[in-house]
Design a protein around this motif. Sequence first.
Motif, mmCIF file in Angstrom:
data_model
loop_
_atom_site.group_PDB
_atom_site.id
_atom_site.type_symbol
_atom_site.label_atom_id
_atom_site.label_comp_id
_atom_site.label_asym_id
_atom_site.label_seq_id
_atom_site.Cartn_x
_atom_site.Cartn_y
_atom_site.Cartn_z
ATOM 1 N N ILE A 13 0.876 -1.167 0.000
ATOM 2 C CA ILE A 13 0.000 0.000 0.000
ATOM 3 C C ILE A 13 0.915 1.219 0.000
ATOM 4 N N VAL A 14 0.908 1.952 -1.104
ATOM 5 C CA VAL A 14 1.751 3.135 -1.235
ATOM 6 C C VAL A 14 0.872 4.356 -0.983
ATOM 7 N N CYS A 15 1.327 5.229 -0.096
ATOM 8 C CA CYS A 15 0.531 6.401 0.283
ATOM 9 C C CYS A 15 1.273 7.676 -0.067
ATOM 10 N N VAL A 16 0.488 8.733 -0.256
ATOM 11 C CA VAL A 16 1.026 10.025 -0.658
ATOM 12 C C VAL A 16 0.674 11.047 0.408
ATOM 13 N N PRO A 35 6.332 14.174 -5.216
ATOM 14 C CA PRO A 35 5.399 13.449 -4.340
ATOM 15 C C PRO A 35 6.108 12.895 -3.107
ATOM 16 N N LEU A 36 5.455 13.035 -1.955
ATOM 17 C CA LEU A 36 5.986 12.551 -0.675
ATOM 18 C C LEU A 36 5.345 11.194 -0.393
ATOM 19 N N LEU A 37 6.155 10.136 -0.400
ATOM 20 C CA LEU A 37 5.618 8.770 -0.322
ATOM 21 C C LEU A 37 5.907 8.119 1.020
ATOM 22 N N PHE A 38 4.998 7.248 1.424
ATOM 23 C CA PHE A 38 5.250 6.338 2.542
ATOM 24 C C PHE A 38 4.442 5.073 2.295
ATOM 25 N N LEU A 39 4.698 4.061 3.099
ATOM 26 C CA LEU A 39 4.016 2.775 2.941
ATOM 27 C C LEU A 39 3.179 2.474 4.175
ATOM 28 N N LYS A 40 2.054 1.793 3.948
ATOM 29 C CA LYS A 40 1.322 1.160 5.042
ATOM 30 C C LYS A 40 1.413 -0.345 4.819
ATOM 31 N N PRO A 41 1.533 -1.144 5.873
ATOM 32 C CA PRO A 41 1.631 -2.592 5.677
ATOM 33 C C PRO A 41 0.266 -3.192 5.366
ATOM 34 N N PRO A 42 0.233 -4.215 4.510
ATOM 35 C CA PRO A 42 -1.053 -4.888 4.247
ATOM 36 C C PRO A 42 -1.708 -5.447 5.510
ATOM 37 N N SER A 43 -0.916 -5.686 6.564
ATOM 38 C CA SER A 43 -1.493 -6.174 7.830
ATOM 39 C C SER A 43 -2.401 -5.140 8.488
ATOM 40 N N LYS A 103 4.478 12.800 14.624
ATOM 41 C CA LYS A 103 5.340 13.961 14.913
ATOM 42 C C LYS A 103 6.557 13.543 15.729
ATOM 43 N N ARG A 104 6.364 12.625 16.681
ATOM 44 C CA ARG A 104 7.447 12.228 17.573
ATOM 45 C C ARG A 104 8.510 11.406 16.845
ATOM 46 N N ASP A 105 8.076 10.506 15.953
ATOM 47 C CA ASP A 105 9.012 9.553 15.347
ATOM 48 C C ASP A 105 9.798 10.128 14.171
ATOM 49 N N GLY A 106 9.238 11.122 13.469
ATOM 50 C CA GLY A 106 9.891 11.543 12.223
ATOM 51 C C GLY A 106 9.549 10.566 11.105
ATOM 52 N N GLN A 107 10.013 9.334 11.210
ATOM 53 C CA GLN A 107 9.563 8.282 10.296
ATOM 54 C C GLN A 107 8.106 7.958 10.615
ATOM 55 N N TRP A 108 7.321 7.635 9.605
ATOM 56 C CA TRP A 108 5.870 7.506 9.802
ATOM 57 C C TRP A 108 5.388 6.067 9.941
ATOM 58 N N THR A 109 6.325 5.101 9.920
ATOM 59 C CA THR A 109 5.921 3.690 9.862
ATOM 60 C C THR A 109 5.019 3.286 11.026
ATOM 61 N N ARG A 110 5.409 3.666 12.260
ATOM 62 C CA ARG A 110 4.604 3.283 13.419
ATOM 63 C C ARG A 110 3.249 4.001 13.382
ATOM 64 N N PHE A 117 -5.389 0.124 10.867
ATOM 65 C CA PHE A 117 -5.235 1.526 10.466
ATOM 66 C C PHE A 117 -5.411 1.747 8.962
ATOM 67 N N CYS A 118 -5.914 0.723 8.243
ATOM 68 C CA CYS A 118 -6.174 0.929 6.812
ATOM 69 C C CYS A 118 -7.518 0.337 6.386
ATOM 70 N N PRO A 119 -8.632 0.947 6.855
ATOM 71 C CA PRO A 119 -9.930 0.524 6.323
ATOM 72 C C PRO A 119 -10.006 0.818 4.823
ATOM 73 N N VAL A 120 -10.516 -0.166 4.062
ATOM 74 C CA VAL A 120 -10.635 -0.034 2.602
ATOM 75 C C VAL A 120 -11.969 -0.657 2.162
ATOM 76 N N GLY A 121 -12.638 0.004 1.240
ATOM 77 C CA GLY A 121 -13.866 -0.589 0.698
ATOM 78 C C GLY A 121 -14.968 0.451 0.543
ATOM 79 N N PRO A 122 -16.243 0.081 0.517
ATOM 80 C CA PRO A 122 -16.740 -1.272 0.750
ATOM 81 C C PRO A 122 -16.520 -2.203 -0.459
ATOM 82 N N HIS A 123 -16.164 -1.615 -1.592
ATOM 83 C CA HIS A 123 -15.879 -2.400 -2.795
ATOM 84 C C HIS A 123 -15.078 -1.509 -3.737
ATOM 85 N N MET A 124 -14.758 -2.027 -4.891
ATOM 86 C CA MET A 124 -13.964 -1.293 -5.878
ATOM 87 C C MET A 124 -14.839 -1.026 -7.104
ATOM 88 N N LEU A 125 -14.802 0.205 -7.589
ATOM 89 C CA LEU A 125 -15.472 0.555 -8.849
ATOM 90 C C LEU A 125 -14.474 0.349 -9.987
#
Length: 217
Positions: A13-16, A35-43, A103-110, A117-125
């Motif tokens: 999951i690539v986020c902007v 573009p400023l990128l970060f990742l969210k884990p599929p978990s 803000k505390r970590d600098g890195q955004w992974t946590r 933390f990644c609700p997705v749906g309810p379906h895809m168009l």
Amino acid sequence: MVTFLPVPIPSKIVCVGRNYADHAKELGNVLPTEPLLFLKPPSALIPHAAPIHLPAVSQHVEHEAELGVVLGKTLHQASEAEARAAILGITCVNDVTARDLQKRDGQWTRAKGFDTFCPVGPHMLLVDVTCDLDAFEILGRVNGALRQHGVVREMHFSIPRLLSYISSIMTLYPHDLVATGTPAGVGPLHAGDQVEVEIPGVGTLSNPVIHPPETSR
Ligand code: ZN
């Protein structure tokens, strides 16, 4: 014809970040020149109606209503036209964020990566190349009250530009998910809240917010 399908599980999951001028401003940030990128884990993925768990280590969790792009083809160093042609569908994403930890970590992974933390749906168009992506609106609501409202054409970097840029760094695979950034109006979530991300014509993603159930240790 309009076709809806379940949202497939992505390999990543690539986020902007900061892709809407008004949202960058509300958090005191300038617009990025790339573009400023970060990742969210599929978990972190949860479906429509599943609860968002507030982690005990954060005192400030926020919603971010976003449009999610689902890839239908592999993209590697793609042009914007190739990137546009590789889009399979769009869906609603809530890029839930522990703002204090971000803000505390600098890195955004946590801050961005907790389970739920990644609700997705309810379906895809499903969308083809004739679909006007710029016209899609993104709305965020908490307990029925409108908090966020944006339109894709307000994005700092367009969707084809984002996908082309990401593909210059990492290969995007079919079913990978790109969360394209959030408009202004992010705000805190509390236990008992019901948070919604709506894209008219696509659907409404709705999730309750809870303290995680006690687990035995
Ligand atoms: Zn976001």
